[in-house]
Design a protein around this motif. Structure first.
Motif, mmCIF file in Angstrom:
data_model
loop_
_atom_site.group_PDB
_atom_site.id
_atom_site.type_symbol
_atom_site.label_atom_id
_atom_site.label_comp_id
_atom_site.label_asym_id
_atom_site.label_seq_id
_atom_site.Cartn_x
_atom_site.Cartn_y
_atom_site.Cartn_z
ATOM 1 N N TRP A 174 -2.940 -3.394 -16.696
ATOM 2 C CA TRP A 174 -3.333 -3.221 -15.288
ATOM 3 C C TRP A 174 -2.859 -4.402 -14.445
ATOM 4 O O TRP A 174 -2.322 -4.210 -13.351
ATOM 5 C CB TRP A 174 -4.857 -3.076 -15.186
ATOM 6 C CG TRP A 174 -5.360 -2.825 -13.793
ATOM 7 C CD1 TRP A 174 -5.472 -1.616 -13.168
ATOM 8 C CD2 TRP A 174 -5.835 -3.790 -12.856
ATOM 9 N NE1 TRP A 174 -5.982 -1.779 -11.904
ATOM 10 C CE2 TRP A 174 -6.221 -3.101 -11.689
ATOM 11 C CE3 TRP A 174 -5.987 -5.173 -12.891
ATOM 12 C CZ2 TRP A 174 -6.733 -3.743 -10.568
ATOM 13 C CZ3 TRP A 174 -6.497 -5.822 -11.766
ATOM 14 C CH2 TRP A 174 -6.864 -5.103 -10.622
ATOM 15 N N SER A 175 -2.994 -5.600 -14.957
ATOM 16 C CA SER A 175 -2.618 -6.781 -14.176
ATOM 17 C C SER A 175 -1.122 -6.808 -13.860
ATOM 18 O O SER A 175 -0.699 -7.436 -12.895
ATOM 19 C CB SER A 175 -3.037 -8.066 -14.892
ATOM 20 O OG SER A 175 -2.361 -8.180 -16.124
ATOM 21 N N VAL A 192 -0.925 -4.752 -10.620
ATOM 22 C CA VAL A 192 -1.879 -5.035 -9.552
ATOM 23 C C VAL A 192 -1.201 -5.411 -8.238
ATOM 24 O O VAL A 192 -1.683 -5.036 -7.169
ATOM 25 C CB VAL A 192 -2.932 -6.082 -9.989
ATOM 26 C CG1 VAL A 192 -2.345 -7.477 -10.069
ATOM 27 C CG2 VAL A 192 -4.129 -6.056 -9.056
ATOM 28 N N TRP A 213 -10.189 -8.704 -7.185
ATOM 29 C CA TRP A 213 -9.185 -7.843 -6.584
ATOM 30 C C TRP A 213 -9.705 -7.208 -5.296
ATOM 31 O O TRP A 213 -9.007 -7.186 -4.273
ATOM 32 C CB TRP A 213 -8.719 -6.772 -7.572
ATOM 33 C CG TRP A 213 -7.676 -5.867 -7.013
ATOM 34 C CD1 TRP A 213 -6.396 -6.217 -6.644
ATOM 35 C CD2 TRP A 213 -7.794 -4.479 -6.722
ATOM 36 N NE1 TRP A 213 -5.717 -5.111 -6.167
ATOM 37 C CE2 TRP A 213 -6.562 -4.029 -6.205
ATOM 38 C CE3 TRP A 213 -8.826 -3.564 -6.872
ATOM 39 C CZ2 TRP A 213 -6.340 -2.718 -5.825
ATOM 40 C CZ3 TRP A 213 -8.598 -2.243 -6.497
ATOM 41 C CH2 TRP A 213 -7.367 -1.849 -5.983
#
Length: 161
Positions: A82-83, A86, A123
């Motif tokens: 996911w990072s 992002v 985030w």
């Protein structure tokens, strides 16, 4: 960012980060990744969403969907990568999703996040959200959540310009 598809969303729900699964399924009556994938696709039909990829595979999704007139929900989850998506999801949120919901008449965008999902909190705040307060015993297991929101009073672009 790529358009969503049921196959890509199923890949994400079947390979979701543990903290995302804990957060999301704790607000559902089920723990079924196939049902969740269909719920995500359904929500995106009423709003807008896109997939981030890393090395040709989905690594995250971000989207918005209406809750009721003027109030929208933002959501995101992904795999262990996911990072790596992002930044693309953040840009998509600010450049595409925010103008989209404003054009639809939104005056509030919100997201519930499990109290221990610190990466999500960072985030959301980087996206311009403000914590509204604690939702005590909000999860089906009794866990607390934090409500994050944006409203007409604080525009995402004004904060990041």
């Amino acid at each position: 960012m790529k358009p969503i598809s049921l196959n890509a969303i199923e890949y994400l729900t079947l390979n979701m980060r543990e903290i995302d699964a804990l957060e999301i399924y704790n607000m559902r009556a089920h723990d079924n990744p196939y049902i969740l994938a269909r719920e995500v696709v359904h929500a995106a039909c009423y709003g807008k969403a896109a997939i981030a990829e890393h090395n040709g595979r989905p690594c995250g999704v971000v989207g918005v969907s209406p809750l009721w007139p003027g109030v929208w929900s933002i959501w995101s989850f992904g795999t262990a990568d996911w990072s790596r998506g992002v930044l693309a999801m953040t840009r998509y949120g600010k450049r595409t999703l925010e103008p989209f919901i404003r054009a639809k008449g939104a005056h509030r965008l919100q997201c519930e996040s499990r109290v221990d999902h610190h990466e999500a909190h960072r985030w959301l705040q980087a996206m311009g959200a403000k914590p509204d307060g604690l939702l005590q015993a909000y999860g089906r297991d009794g866990s607390d959540y934090i409500m994050f929101s944006w409203s007409k009073d604080y525009n995402v672009h004004q904060q990041t310009a």
